[in-house]
Design a protein around this motif. Structure first.
Motif, mmCIF file in Angstrom:
data_model
loop_
_atom_site.group_PDB
_atom_site.id
_atom_site.type_symbol
_atom_site.label_atom_id
_atom_site.label_comp_id
_atom_site.label_asym_id
_atom_site.label_seq_id
_atom_site.Cartn_x
_atom_site.Cartn_y
_atom_site.Cartn_z
ATOM 1 N N VAL A 1 -5.643 4.757 21.270
ATOM 2 C CA VAL A 1 -7.041 4.830 21.297
ATOM 3 C C VAL A 1 -7.397 3.818 22.488
ATOM 4 N N PRO A 2 -8.283 4.407 23.366
ATOM 5 C CA PRO A 2 -8.860 3.606 24.264
ATOM 6 C C PRO A 2 -9.837 2.369 23.854
ATOM 7 N N ALA A 3 -9.866 1.368 24.482
ATOM 8 C CA ALA A 3 -10.852 0.127 23.919
ATOM 9 C C ALA A 3 -11.034 -0.676 25.338
ATOM 10 N N VAL A 4 -12.178 -1.439 25.158
ATOM 11 C CA VAL A 4 -12.581 -2.340 26.121
ATOM 12 C C VAL A 4 -13.035 -3.670 25.464
ATOM 13 N N ILE A 5 -12.814 -4.944 25.944
ATOM 14 C CA ILE A 5 -13.407 -6.071 25.652
ATOM 15 C C ILE A 5 -14.356 -6.589 26.829
ATOM 16 N N ARG B 1 -10.333 -13.860 21.753
ATOM 17 C CA ARG B 1 -11.034 -13.760 20.214
ATOM 18 C C ARG B 1 -12.305 -12.914 20.582
ATOM 19 N N CYS B 2 -12.632 -11.837 19.629
ATOM 20 C CA CYS B 2 -13.729 -11.042 19.819
ATOM 21 C C CYS B 2 -13.900 -10.679 18.461
ATOM 22 N N LEU B 3 -15.376 -9.904 18.581
ATOM 23 C CA LEU B 3 -15.762 -9.256 17.534
ATOM 24 C C LEU B 3 -15.550 -7.536 17.699
ATOM 25 N N MET B 4 -15.592 -6.854 16.708
ATOM 26 C CA MET B 4 -15.343 -5.402 17.042
ATOM 27 C C MET B 4 -16.738 -4.763 16.833
ATOM 28 N N ARG B 5 -17.384 -4.489 17.922
ATOM 29 C CA ARG B 5 -18.648 -4.134 17.501
ATOM 30 C C ARG B 5 -19.084 -2.551 17.183
ATOM 31 N N GLN C 1 -16.397 -7.434 21.594
ATOM 32 C CA GLN C 1 -17.328 -8.358 22.334
ATOM 33 C C GLN C 1 -16.519 -9.555 22.293
ATOM 34 N N ARG C 2 -16.368 -9.978 23.450
ATOM 35 C CA ARG C 2 -15.550 -11.434 23.713
ATOM 36 C C ARG C 2 -16.557 -12.731 23.159
ATOM 37 N N LEU C 3 -15.884 -13.607 22.673
ATOM 38 C CA LEU C 3 -16.731 -14.607 22.278
ATOM 39 C C LEU C 3 -16.418 -15.847 23.071
ATOM 40 N N GLU D 1 -17.484 -12.672 31.865
ATOM 41 C CA GLU D 1 -15.966 -12.013 32.341
ATOM 42 C C GLU D 1 -16.096 -10.646 32.551
ATOM 43 N N GLU D 2 -15.052 -10.192 33.562
ATOM 44 C CA GLU D 2 -14.860 -8.772 33.865
ATOM 45 C C GLU D 2 -14.192 -8.369 32.479
ATOM 46 N N ALA D 3 -14.760 -6.928 32.410
ATOM 47 C CA ALA D 3 -14.193 -6.306 31.236
ATOM 48 C C ALA D 3 -12.498 -5.867 31.212
ATOM 49 N N THR D 4 -12.188 -6.125 30.136
ATOM 50 C CA THR D 4 -10.813 -5.878 30.009
ATOM 51 C C THR D 4 -10.549 -4.423 29.272
#
Length: 212
Positions: free
Chosen positions: A29-33, A74-78, A95-97, A38-41
């Motif tokens: 499953v593709p995903a992004v942070i 550390r992230c939240l799943m948005r 979403q990166r914290l 900061e630059e997206a991961t």
């Protein structure tokens, strides 16, 4: 402290719809942070890990530690997007914290001394308006629960946010009013309805014999 859930991920080198389709064909499953200036991961996830979180419920309030390329963030799943027919996950946004950033979480409410509350003893009923309160909190200081004491609650009383024993540094999402969490409702009185049997109409008098 809120539970941190760790998810193992793999890095993706290319963005775009074509790259995302290739990731899905490979069973991932593709995903992004994104976020925190900061630059997206770009990354990919095991679909089983995504569905596991979906089945838990409340995933938007959970704190995640996404490990990719030897680095954990550390992230939240948005947002989770699903296939319109297969109902399988096709993309996940995290979403990166940033340091010091508050997170939005739902905290359950527990009522103390319900059995000894005067209003309950008199036959009143505890009417819970909000079993959870959504608040902004430090990720490392999320309370397990909020407590409201009913020891002096009478019939007709409203228990509000201000009645929470200790907000523990959190701030409610609802602002500008002291909102209701629960009330002590009066007992329900059922009126007895007496159904009377219908009165039978008198029988008609027999017709007399006519004169000859």
């Amino acid at each position: 402290m809120v539970q941190t859930i760790r998810i193992e991920a793999e890095a993706r080198e290319r963005a775009g719809k074509g790259a995302a389709r290739a990731t899905r064909r490979g069973g991932r499953v593709p995903a992004v942070i994104y976020g925190a200036k900061e630059e997206a991961t770009l990354l990919s996830l095991d679909p089983r890990d995504v569905m596991k979180e979906m089945h838990k419920g409340g995933w938007q309030s959970h704190l995640y530690e996404v490990a990719v390329g030897g680095k954990a963030e550390r992230c939240l799943m948005r947002e989770v997007q699903f296939h319109p027919v297969k109902d399988t996950p096709i993309h996940v946004d995290f979403q990166r914290l940033a340091p010091g950033q508050l997170i939005r979480v739902k905290v359950p409410v527990v009522f103390q001394n319900e059995d000894s509350a005067p209003g309950i003893k008199e036959g009143g009923v505890l009417n819970v308006v909000r079993r959870e309160v959504e608040v902004m909190s430090d990720p490392d200081q999320v309370p397990e629960q909020f407590e409201i004491d009913l020891a002096s609650a009478a019939i007709g009383d409203s228990l509000r946010w201000s009645n929470v024993a200790d907000a523990k540094g959190t701030k409610p999402v609802i602002v500008g009013r002291d909102f209701v969490v629960a009330t002590i409702a009066p007992p329900t009185v059922e009126e007895e309805v007496v159904v009377q049997a219908p009165v039978a109409a008198p029988a008609p008098a027999p017709k007399g014999k006519g004169k000859k």
